[in-house]
Motif scaffolding. Structure first.
Motif, PDB file in Angstrom:
ATOM      1  N   HIS A  13       1.110  -1.298  -0.040  1.00  0.00           N
ATOM      2  CA  HIS A  13       0.033   0.039   0.056  1.00  0.00           C
ATOM      3  C   HIS A  13       0.977   1.193  -0.042  1.00  0.00           C
ATOM      4  O   HIS A  13       1.788   1.311   0.895  1.00  0.00           O
ATOM      5  CB  HIS A  13      -0.924  -0.016   1.450  1.00  0.00           C
ATOM      6  CG  HIS A  13      -1.839  -1.249   1.471  1.00  0.00           C
ATOM      7  ND1 HIS A  13      -3.180  -1.436   0.699  1.00  0.00           N
ATOM      8  CD2 HIS A  13      -1.705  -2.242   2.057  1.00  0.00           C
ATOM      9  CE1 HIS A  13      -3.468  -2.355   1.052  1.00  0.00           C
ATOM     10  NE2 HIS A  13      -2.672  -2.974   1.792  1.00  0.00           N
ATOM     11  N   LEU A  15       1.218   4.970   0.671  1.00  0.00           N
ATOM     12  CA  LEU A  15       0.480   6.355   0.959  1.00  0.00           C
ATOM     13  C   LEU A  15       1.478   7.436   0.389  1.00  0.00           C
ATOM     14  O   LEU A  15       1.142   8.787   0.395  1.00  0.00           O
ATOM     15  CB  LEU A  15       0.459   6.554   2.480  1.00  0.00           C
ATOM     16  CG  LEU A  15      -0.314   5.354   3.121  1.00  0.00           C
ATOM     17  CD1 LEU A  15      -0.416   5.746   4.462  1.00  0.00           C
ATOM     18  CD2 LEU A  15      -1.757   5.463   2.702  1.00  0.00           C
ATOM     19  N   GLU A  16       2.868   7.177  -0.157  1.00  0.00           N
ATOM     20  CA  GLU A  16       3.745   7.933  -0.633  1.00  0.00           C
ATOM     21  C   GLU A  16       4.016   7.295  -1.858  1.00  0.00           C
ATOM     22  O   GLU A  16       4.086   5.840  -2.039  1.00  0.00           O
ATOM     23  CB  GLU A  16       4.749   8.075   0.190  1.00  0.00           C
ATOM     24  CG  GLU A  16       4.682   8.622   1.552  1.00  0.00           C
ATOM     25  CD  GLU A  16       4.453  10.402   1.245  1.00  0.00           C
ATOM     26  OE1 GLU A  16       5.061  11.050   0.624  1.00  0.00           O
ATOM     27  OE2 GLU A  16       3.527  10.696   2.091  1.00  0.00           O
ATOM     28  N   ILE A  47       2.852  -0.963   4.320  1.00  0.00           N
ATOM     29  CA  ILE A  47       2.380   0.302   3.970  1.00  0.00           C
ATOM     30  C   ILE A  47       3.406   1.424   3.940  1.00  0.00           C
ATOM     31  O   ILE A  47       4.487   1.449   4.838  1.00  0.00           O
ATOM     32  CB  ILE A  47       1.535   0.779   5.181  1.00  0.00           C
ATOM     33  CG1 ILE A  47       0.327  -0.286   5.063  1.00  0.00           C
ATOM     34  CG2 ILE A  47       0.900   1.961   4.953  1.00  0.00           C
ATOM     35  CD1 ILE A  47       0.455  -1.433   6.358  1.00  0.00           C
ATOM     36  N   CYS A  49       5.001   4.957   3.618  1.00  0.00           N
ATOM     37  CA  CYS A  49       4.418   6.472   4.324  1.00  0.00           C
ATOM     38  C   CYS A  49       5.520   7.266   4.374  1.00  0.00           C
ATOM     39  O   CYS A  49       6.872   6.855   4.136  1.00  0.00           O
ATOM     40  CB  CYS A  49       3.585   6.190   5.527  1.00  0.00           C
ATOM     41  SG  CYS A  49       4.684   5.361   6.846  1.00  0.00           S
ATOM     42  N   SER A  50       5.201   8.368   5.064  1.00  0.00           N
ATOM     43  CA  SER A  50       5.976   9.425   5.143  1.00  0.00           C
ATOM     44  C   SER A  50       6.586   9.611   6.539  1.00  0.00           C
ATOM     45  O   SER A  50       5.950   8.809   7.236  1.00  0.00           O
ATOM     46  CB  SER A  50       5.323  10.730   4.912  1.00  0.00           C
ATOM     47  OG  SER A  50       4.349  11.133   5.889  1.00  0.00           O
ATOM     48  N   TYR A  53       3.821  10.551   9.006  1.00  0.00           N
ATOM     49  CA  TYR A  53       2.652   9.461   9.321  1.00  0.00           C
ATOM     50  C   TYR A  53       3.368   8.350  10.204  1.00  0.00           C
ATOM     51  O   TYR A  53       2.672   7.966  11.125  1.00  0.00           O
ATOM     52  CB  TYR A  53       2.315   8.774   7.843  1.00  0.00           C
ATOM     53  CG  TYR A  53       1.399   7.921   7.936  1.00  0.00           C
ATOM     54  CD1 TYR A  53       0.005   8.127   7.807  1.00  0.00           C
ATOM     55  CD2 TYR A  53       1.338   6.344   8.356  1.00  0.00           C
ATOM     56  CE1 TYR A  53      -1.027   7.430   7.752  1.00  0.00           C
ATOM     57  CE2 TYR A  53       0.496   5.818   8.377  1.00  0.00           C
ATOM     58  CZ  TYR A  53      -0.872   6.168   8.076  1.00  0.00           C
ATOM     59  OH  TYR A  53      -1.954   5.258   7.989  1.00  0.00           O
ATOM     60  N   TYR A  87       5.047  -1.070   8.461  1.00  0.00           N
ATOM     61  CA  TYR A  87       5.132   0.395   7.958  1.00  0.00           C
ATOM     62  C   TYR A  87       6.460   1.023   7.723  1.00  0.00           C
ATOM     63  O   TYR A  87       7.446   0.591   8.608  1.00  0.00           O
ATOM     64  CB  TYR A  87       4.249   1.309   9.082  1.00  0.00           C
ATOM     65  CG  TYR A  87       2.855   0.911   9.219  1.00  0.00           C
ATOM     66  CD1 TYR A  87       1.959   2.045   8.613  1.00  0.00           C
ATOM     67  CD2 TYR A  87       2.440   0.041  10.169  1.00  0.00           C
ATOM     68  CE1 TYR A  87       0.657   1.603   8.855  1.00  0.00           C
ATOM     69  CE2 TYR A  87       1.129  -0.272  10.286  1.00  0.00           C
ATOM     70  CZ  TYR A  87       0.366   0.706   9.583  1.00  0.00           C
ATOM     71  OH  TYR A  87      -1.081   0.488   9.788  1.00  0.00           O
TER      72      TYR A  87
END
Length: 149
Positions: A13, A15-16, A47, A49-50, A53, A87
């Motif tokens: 996934h 997110l970025e 996931i 992400c940044s 996050y 993550y």
């Protein structure tokens, strides 16, 4: 959700947005990692992400107020099979790649395998544990590279 077929699902996934090629091969190597580490995989979710996050997750779930490249959650309900969420901060991976003078892809793979190894029981709190973790990461990086030839 239990998985009854022989190929445990691994989901990515984003997110970025990142450039991440050969995802199918990465999933295959992660599945092989679990097999080689004699750990049954039920389901795994990565996931991407940044920093911000992941910092929020670190604060809310672990009571840590610092940036990190990865947080791994073992969500297993079945003690005989792993379900996990991993993550990964793409900002940290990018910075670490620069600091270690390796490519973004190399560092991303290292962190992907690092999270999977945590779910297989590896720890990295002591220097001895960290050495074992690094050795295992290197082993799976080499294994991945051998499959790209």
């Amino acid at each position: 959700m239990p998985n009854n077929n022989s190929t445990p699902p691994i989901h990515f996934h984003f997110l970025e947005t990142i450039s991440f090629t050969q995802r199918t091969l990465v999933k295959e190597v992660v599945r092989d990692l679990f097999k080689k580490e004699k750990t049954k995989l039920e389901q795994l979710r990565y996931i991407f992400c940044s920093d911000e996050y992941l910092l929020q997750i670190n604060k809310e779930h672990l009571n840590h107020n610092y940036y990190t490249d990865i947080i791994t959650f073992d969500l297993s309900e079945n003690p005989k099979a792993v379900t996990g969420e991993i993550y990964i901060s793409v900002d940290r991976v990018r910075d670490n790649a620069q600091n270690y003078e390796v490519s973004f892809k190399h560092e991303l793979l290292r962190v992907i395998f690092h999270g999977a190894l945590h779910l297989c029981g590896y720890k990295d709190k002591s220097s001895k544990e960290e050495q074992l973790m690094r050795k295992a990461e290197d082993k799976y990086l080499k294994y991945y590279l051998s499959k790209t030839k």
